[in-house]
Design a protein around this motif. Sequence first.
Motif, PDB file in Angstrom:
ATOM      1  N   GLN A   1       0.822  -1.211   0.000  1.00 15.77           N
ATOM      2  CA  GLN A   1       0.000   0.000   0.000  1.00 15.77           C
ATOM      3  C   GLN A   1       0.857   1.262   0.000  1.00 15.77           C
ATOM      4  N   ALA A   2       2.116   1.136   0.447  1.00 19.26           N
ATOM      5  CA  ALA A   2       2.985   2.312   0.528  1.00 19.26           C
ATOM      6  C   ALA A   2       3.877   2.473  -0.699  1.00 19.26           C
ATOM      7  N   VAL A   3       3.713   1.640  -1.733  1.00 21.87           N
ATOM      8  CA  VAL A   3       4.560   1.726  -2.927  1.00 21.87           C
ATOM      9  C   VAL A   3       4.164   2.952  -3.753  1.00 21.87           C
TER      10      VAL A   3
ATOM     11  N   THR B   1       9.622  -4.019  -5.161  1.00 23.79           N
ATOM     12  CA  THR B   1       9.551  -3.760  -3.726  1.00 23.79           C
ATOM     13  C   THR B   1       9.276  -5.022  -2.925  1.00 23.79           C
ATOM     14  N   LEU B   2       8.417  -5.903  -3.451  1.00 20.88           N
ATOM     15  CA  LEU B   2       8.003  -7.083  -2.689  1.00 20.88           C
ATOM     16  C   LEU B   2       8.939  -8.270  -2.861  1.00 20.88           C
ATOM     17  N   ARG B   3       9.757  -8.257  -3.867  1.00 17.50           N
ATOM     18  CA  ARG B   3      10.629  -9.419  -4.107  1.00 17.50           C
ATOM     19  C   ARG B   3      11.560  -9.721  -2.936  1.00 17.50           C
ATOM     20  N   PRO B   4      12.189  -8.725  -2.286  1.00 18.10           N
ATOM     21  CA  PRO B   4      13.034  -9.066  -1.129  1.00 18.10           C
ATOM     22  C   PRO B   4      12.261  -9.686   0.027  1.00 18.10           C
ATOM     23  N   HIS B   5      10.961  -9.431   0.114  1.00 21.30           N
ATOM     24  CA  HIS B   5      10.165  -9.928   1.233  1.00 21.30           C
ATOM     25  C   HIS B   5       9.512 -11.277   0.932  1.00 21.30           C
TER      26      HIS B   5
END
Length: 620
Positions: free
Chosen positions: A400-402, A451-455
């Motif tokens: 949501q913060a991207v 953004t989400l790939r590291p997580h």
Amino acid sequence: MAHPQQRIDGTGDTGDTGDTGDTDRYHCIDGDGDGRVPIRALLAEPPLRGRLLGGEAGLGRTVSWCLPLSEVRLPAVADGATLPRDLSGVAVHLPTTALAGAEEPGRLVAELDLRGAAALLAWPPPEGPGPLPELAGAARAADEARLPLLLLCVEADYRVVSRLVGQKALAQTSHVLEYSARVHRALAEVLARGSGIPAMVRAVAGLARCPVMVMDADGETLAYARFGSPGPDPGEIGGLLAERLPELRVPRDGFETAVGLIELDLRRESSSEVTHVMIAPIVVGGDLYGRLVLIEASCPPDEHDLAQHRVIAEHGATLTGSEMLRQRSIRAAEERAKGDFVESLVHGRFADPHELEARARHHGFDVAGRFAVLAVTAAALLPTGRRDERRAAAVTRIAQAVEPMAGRWTMAAAVGTFVVVIRQISDGDGHADPLTEQDAVAHFAQQLHRTLRPHLGDDVRVTSGRSGHGAAGVAASYYEARVAMGLARHTGASPVCGYDDLRVYAALREVAGSQEGRAFAREILEALRRVHSQTGDLEQVVIAYIKSAGNLNAAARMLKLHRNTMLYKLDRASRALRMDIRAADTQFMVWLAHHIDTLASVTGALSDELSPPAEDVLAV
């Protein structure tokens, strides 16, 4: 709030202090509210002002009661038998004759030490005290056992000493309870204001007059407050503690839990200094929520400061846990409400336009705007435990913060085993350019994946639908994003793709939904599927041949088959189809049937879950 100079005499440590130079050791502490008084503090009392014969290293031991030797002496115990450890915190009052007259002076000392006695108080009876030289053996045994051995004056009989110890223990208990009440009241006021964890940490730091930090259960620092000078780097302290987390847990009923209040000496690499920290587990309902860490200003710390900090850490951890639970409940309620609204939007589940308008106004959703829906899927989002559920909630907050933009509404929520992100593309003023909107959706999808790939790991996939108007556009875009997700799995598409990227499937959508299209695909493909082969599926061979643009060698390499085997299979496929597979028309028919069948299988799987949104409900 207690005055900072108010003293608490007592350490609460039931074992001897020993050498604290080993920075790799830690010990658990039961607390200071049990009325125990250090032997060192008792030595200042007039009745106990005698000569310390031995066991000076154990003066840090604490005592809560005094008993005569006649009440604690056991009958003869066989060699090798286990002595009951029932004298913890007890000072044993015994006549000097019990030590001076023993055949082995050290045997009685060793026996009482094994049973956990806190100290030995040797009293010379008035009728004739034993000569002091005869206590040398007992003194040597006390030094070896690190058990304090005191020689009392004649007036310090059992009645006088037991009354003194009892009064000191009761005074200690009363003092600790009073200080605990003041600490609890000061921190409870912060909790009542609902100021959050940072304010609670600042309050604890003010009471303890030292830096304080709060870490979550995984070792991440949530808040830090310093007192006075800047103090050590919280990142460095947090990193050192995170490395020690496995040591700070013990198994219980198959789960990992904290072991209790802990003191650690940490050696910092940046300054080669040793920092003493006190760690209190934050446990709510049996679950470990995090840890409250008090970083001592000096090493070794003052005993008075340690006694106060143990009380502060105990109450601070309890009230910080209450604040963490309150914030978690609020966050869970907000995420649940947000998730309900997102789920209602993507499924078009509103009772009437008035409900849609009211809920949209509450969440700031512009019913006149244009929106696109993106679906995020990864193996890490599959729920297998509480940790995975927390990860999914954290991922929704990150998504949501991207790329926040003024005037652009974004909301993310976990729906099933994937995360749905609704992104506002424009305000719907009627001047929207389809190509510009398509580029904006593709750019946001790339940023979301990055953004989400590291997580979530390398298998994270982001698919998107085309932008649409209002709530009806959200439902339609979600359907397209889900279709793109299913097609991407079947076709091995790029990790970031949209419905427009699978343009050929979009063009065949109506054909795949018709009876004629499905009958055509079934007739073509079943002719290949009926032929069984020991070396592979004919349909797979034909599709690989078509994807290779009729290049026999390339198709054989793709399937890892010999060229002659490939020729044989293509001949069998031609006989099954009753058409030459090398002909362009035949290849087009098989290619079309394969795409229709793939699209039909994906949309058929969604038909039970998704239903077309009601236009009269979603239109406001």
